[in-house]
Structures are given as C-alpha cells and as structure tokens.
Design a protein around this motif. Structure first.
Motif, PDB file in Angstrom:
ATOM      1  N   HIS A 390      68.194  54.708 101.027  1.00  0.00           N
ATOM      2  CA  HIS A 390      68.216  53.606 102.002  1.00  0.00           C
ATOM      3  C   HIS A 390      66.943  52.764 101.959  1.00  0.00           C
ATOM      4  CE1 HIS A 390      71.854  55.399 103.576  1.00  0.00           C
ATOM      5  NE2 HIS A 390      71.227  56.538 103.771  1.00  0.00           N
ATOM      6  N   ILE A 392      66.158  49.683 101.438  1.00  0.00           N
ATOM      7  CA  ILE A 392      66.974  48.481 101.373  1.00  0.00           C
ATOM      8  C   ILE A 392      66.206  47.233 100.961  1.00  0.00           C
ATOM      9  CG2 ILE A 392      68.771  49.271 102.959  1.00  0.00           C
ATOM     10  CD1 ILE A 392      67.266  48.079 105.247  1.00  0.00           C
ATOM     11  N   GLU A 443      65.726  53.332 107.321  1.00  0.00           N
ATOM     12  CA  GLU A 443      66.850  54.166 106.914  1.00  0.00           C
ATOM     13  C   GLU A 443      68.022  53.999 107.883  1.00  0.00           C
ATOM     14  OE1 GLU A 443      67.821  58.844 105.800  1.00  0.00           O
ATOM     15  OE2 GLU A 443      65.754  58.105 105.820  1.00  0.00           O
ATOM     16  N   GLY A 446      69.668  50.924 106.965  1.00  0.00           N
ATOM     17  CA  GLY A 446      70.414  51.111 105.728  1.00  0.00           C
ATOM     18  C   GLY A 446      71.748  51.804 105.969  1.00  0.00           C
ATOM     19  N   VAL A 447      71.743  52.803 106.840  1.00  0.00           N
ATOM     20  CA  VAL A 447      72.981  53.508 107.169  1.00  0.00           C
ATOM     21  C   VAL A 447      73.958  52.557 107.858  1.00  0.00           C
ATOM     22  CG1 VAL A 447      73.996  55.347 108.576  1.00  0.00           C
ATOM     23  CG2 VAL A 447      71.874  55.768 107.315  1.00  0.00           C
ATOM     24  N   LYS A 450      75.416  50.156 105.395  1.00  0.00           N
ATOM     25  CA  LYS A 450      76.331  50.838 104.479  1.00  0.00           C
ATOM     26  C   LYS A 450      77.727  50.950 105.083  1.00  0.00           C
ATOM     27  CE  LYS A 450      76.994  55.392 102.338  1.00  0.00           C
ATOM     28  NZ  LYS A 450      76.394  56.740 102.162  1.00  0.00           N
ATOM     29  N   GLU A 463      75.489  60.845 109.648  1.00  0.00           N
ATOM     30  CA  GLU A 463      74.404  60.316 108.829  1.00  0.00           C
ATOM     31  C   GLU A 463      73.297  59.734 109.693  1.00  0.00           C
ATOM     32  OE1 GLU A 463      73.926  57.891 104.619  1.00  0.00           O
ATOM     33  OE2 GLU A 463      75.901  58.379 105.420  1.00  0.00           O
ATOM     34  N   THR A 467      69.409  61.092 109.827  1.00  0.00           N
ATOM     35  CA  THR A 467      68.261  60.201 109.689  1.00  0.00           C
ATOM     36  C   THR A 467      67.280  60.385 110.840  1.00  0.00           C
ATOM     37  OG1 THR A 467      69.620  58.568 108.529  1.00  0.00           O
ATOM     38  CG2 THR A 467      67.559  57.788 109.498  1.00  0.00           C
TER      39      THR A 467
END
Length: 507
Positions: A390, A392, A443, A446-447, A450, A463, A467
């Motif tokens: 992640h 990004i 992160e 990023g999750v 996603k 997820e 994190t």
C-alpha cells in the motif's frame, strides 16, 4: 608408518588403482548404456557448467554415441538452472554451452535436449529482497536457495514424472565434495533399488544415478583434460575459468537442502551473502583487466552484506521492527526485526539500477546488454509496493527514470489506486515526524482505494483491522513493552484455587 610433520606427501595418481583412465571410462560408459537400455524411464541430467556436471554429461554423451541409432529410444533432458543472479562470466559460459549442446545433439542424432530453467518472477532474488523486503540471505535465513534453484529444477522434474510416471536423475555429486555429502550419499546407498540407483527423498518416483561419486577432484580434471568435449565446448576454457578464481568447487545443481549452498562453492550467485566474501569474483577482477567491469557488482554485493563497526553483520537500522504480518517478535528480550523498510528497498533498487546503467555504458561491448534486473521483475516489484504494501505514492517509475535516465516503460496504474506527489507531501506535513502515523494512514488509504471500485467488498474490514493493528503502537519502544507484557501474561503460572473458590467451581 608415520609421516614426519612438514614432510611433503605424494598425491595419488588418478585412476591408478582402477586400471587407468581408459579402463574406467570404458566401464562407466558401458554401465551407462546398460542402465539407459534397461527401461523406458526418461533421464534428467543436472548441468551447472562446472567440472563435475560437465564430466557426467560427457560420460552420458559418450555412452549414447556408442549405441546404434535405433537403441537411442528415450529422451535425456539436460537441465541448467539460471538464478538470474549468477556470476555473469559463468552464466554466459553455461548459456553458450547449452546452445552448442543443442546443435551438436541434433547433428549427431542424439536424444539429448538442453533446458535453461529460471525461477518464476514472484520467486526471483530481487523481487524477494527489493519487492517484499526479505533481508539479504544469512545461514539461518537462507530464503534464496528454495526459490531460485530448488523450485525451478523440481518443477521440471515433476513435469517429466507427471508425463512418464517416473524419472532417473543423473547428477555429478561426489563423496569427495564434503563430509556432509559423503554421509548423505552413504545413507541413500543403503536403500538402493538397483545396484547404482538411489532413492530421492524429496521427489517421489525419481531415482538418482551418480556415476562419478567415487572420483576425486584430480580424477575429474584428468578426465576433462584428456577426453575431448563431445559437444564442442572446449574444456580447456573451463579450466581457464577455474584458474581465474578460487580453489573450491563449483555451484552444483540444487534439488534439495542437503546440496552445498552456492555460497560455499566456487561459482554461485554474485549477490550471495551466505559467506563473508565472494572470492571467485574478487579473483576474476584482480586477475583479468577485462573483467574489471564486474567491480560494481562486487561493491553492491558487499553493500548488501551490511556490517557494523565491529565487523559483525547488522542491518537492523534498515529493517522494520515489525514482522511482515505486523506482529512483534521477541528473542532473548530483543525485537526480531522484519523486512527492509520502504526507504531501504528504494535505495537497493537505486544501487542496482545504477550498477546496471554504469556497466551498460562502460563495460566491453559483448556485455553492454547485461540485464541485472528484468522488466518483469520491476513490474512485479511495483505491484507489490503499491498493492500489497500500500505504498500508494508509486515510487518505482520515478526511481527508474532518475537512475537510468530513461522513462519507465510500464503502463500507468489506475489513478484511483495511487496518490500524486503533492498529496503525499501534504500527508507527510500533517503527520510531521511521526513516521508510524504516516505509514498507517497511507496504508488505510491504500486499502480504501483498493476496495473502492469493487462490487463485493468481502475482506475490507479484516484488512482495515490488520492495518490498524500494525500501526497500533506509539513507537518501537511502546511495541516492545506491549510484546513483553503479552509474553509475561502467557508465561505467568496459574494460581491455585482457595477451598471456597474450588467448592464454587465444583458446584
């Protein structure tokens, strides 16, 4: 009779006790012909390009030449595993040998087929080290051998077994290589199903044939120097390559974890940190001005082998204090560090691309096309950084352009998955010096990105929770204290019940 200390000892004359070289070669080639014709099981010959595997393949080749064309009924596969980080001189030698071998086998109507095997992209050295952040290999964390050597060869062997039911491996292993090798071979000898075929404990339905298992180093070289190479790749050039480096044995075909590491052998991976120094590459550079172009490789290899002021291996400052899954592991009350940090991985990539760029500009013309890291590996590293870690901000294209002076040829990632540089700078400014806070927020973003376009978002909350758990701590010290408290609670003895409590439980 005792020999006085310091008195010179006379070396044994090769093959003297067995009737001489001609007799030994005649007996072995006849034995090979008998085994070859005994069944329809295909053979797989391990070829590393070194002296032992060359000697074995020559014996097999000579034996097949002595058979009528109609008796050469089953295939002999010659497999050579290229880790993609082999010593470039050796890798070039082996590649040229395989090409020559294929042509000669076709011209001589022999059922010999050479195969150059490589690890899958996800298993390569640089994807592991730069992509996932695995620290440079150590004797107690030898993650490279399984991925780079064992899997490619075993995958090929299993395919042969799947097609034909079984196979026979012909290997250049010798008892004189090491005490460990001799002990392992003696163990398998007791379980031989035929006079010369041993079982393979790691690969079902495969047997091992080792025709030169009793030969000494001197006997191997005697055979190679007196018996012309039947596929036309000069053995004198092989000897010259050995003379230009150190004195121990070459990197063998590795099919299990009992095989000596490339780091313990003469020619192996130029990135190998399983030993204190790469003596073969150092000797090649020192002994031949034409090989000085490999100096950047040696320097990068030495940089990977991070040492502290006392000379001990110590790369903790380059690694995350959390394991890959975010947990805190203690050993002797100290944190066991995990993968390389983002900054360290980025620097390793810069160093590698810098070395590749310099060699392509300054090395002899015949090696200026060298590829220290493939584009497939770069794409996989980029994918891991953005989608798994992640990260990004998607730094790889920028690093590639800055170090090579060329635009990264990869396709742009979906805009919703990455953040522009100014956005990342704003996030960094908001988080200040709190790097843990910065990486955790990044992160989480990023999750979220996603899963944003997914119709079905199963796994999103798991997820996100993972994190948050990774970034749960204030800093490393807080994480250590937390891990110690958890361990103390797990180790605390259970207190016995009082009489009154015991009665309540029983009722």
């Amino acid at each position: 009779m005792s020999i006085p200390l310091g008195a010179p000892t006379r070396r044994a004359i090769p093959f003297k006790d067995r009737g001489g070289l001609a007799v030994v070669v005649s007996e072995l080639t006849e034995e090979i012909r008998e085994l070859y014709q005994a069944d329809s099981v295909p053979w797989v010959v391990g070829y590393s390009g070194g002296k032992d595997s060359t000697a074995v393949l020559q014996l097999v080749w000579l034996a097949l030449q002595g058979l009528p064309a109609d008796k050469r009924s089953k295939p002999v596969h010659v497999i050579s595993t290229d880790t993609l980080v082999e010593n470039p001189i050796v890798a070039s030698w082996v590649t040229q040998s395989l090409v020559t071998m294929g042509r000669a086998a076709k011209d001589q109507q022999l059922p010999i087929a050479p195969h150059r095997l490589t690890p899958e992209v996800k298993d390569t050295f640089w994807v592991g080290l730069i992509g996932r952040g695995y620290p440079a290999p150590r004797p107690k964390f030898r993650w490279c051998t399984e991925r780079l050597k064992i899997r490619p060869s075993n995958r090929f062997i299993r395919e042969v077994v799947r097609e034909h039911g079984e196979t026979i491996l012909v290997l250049g292993i010798r008892k004189a290589e090491s005490q460990m090798r001799a002990k392992t071979m003696a163990k398998h000898e007791k379980r031989r199903v035929r006079e010369r075929l041993s079982p393979n404990g790691n690969l079902p339905n495969s047997l091992v044939y080792s025709p030169i298992e009793e030969w000494s180093n001197d006997e191997v070289w005697t055979f190679l120097m007196q018996q012309p190479n039947p596929w036309g790749h000069e053995n004198k050039d092989l000897l010259t390559m050995y003379q230009g480096a150190s004195s121990d044995g070459e990197c063998p075909l590795v099919v299990d974890n009992t095989t000596p590491s490339c780091g313990d052998s003469r020619f192996g991976c130029w990135t190998c940190t399983l030993v204190d120094q790469d003596k073969s590459m150092s000797a090649m550079i020192q002994n031949d001005e034409e090989k000085e172009w490999m100096l950047p490789l040696l320097e990068l290899r030495n940089k990977l082998d991070v040492r502290n002021e006392e000379g001990h291996r110590d790369d903790k400052h380059l690694r995350d204090w959390r394991k890959m899954n975010g947990t805190i592991q203690l050993f002797n009350d100290r944190v066991v560090h995990g993968p390389y940090t983002q900054q360290a991985r980025g620097q390793w990539l810069r160093d590698l691309l810098n070395a590749q760029t310099w060699i392509r500009k300054n090395a002899p013309h015949n090696v200026r096309g060298i590829e220290l890291i493939t584009m497939d590996e770069l794409h996989e590293i980029r994918r891991i950084w953005v989608f798994e870690k992640h990260e990004i901000e998607d730094l790889l294209p920028r690093i590639y352009e800055e170090e090579t002076g060329e635009e990264f040829p990869g396709k742009p990632l979906d805009e919703h998955l990455t953040l522009a540089g100014d956005e990342m700078e704003l996030l960094r400014e908001v988080c200040g010096d709190d790097d843990l806070h910065f990486t955790t927020v990044r992160e989480l973003m990023g999750v979220e990105r996603k899963y944003r376009t997914m119709r079905r978002r199963a796994g999103l909350f798991e997820e996100l929770e993972k994190t948050i758990r990774r970034g749960y701590y204030e800093d490393k010290d807080d994480a250590e204290d937390y891990a110690r408290r958890i361990r103390a609670a797990q180790e605390a003895p259970e207190l016995p019940f009082s009489d009154e409590e015991a009665a309540n439980v029983a009722s």
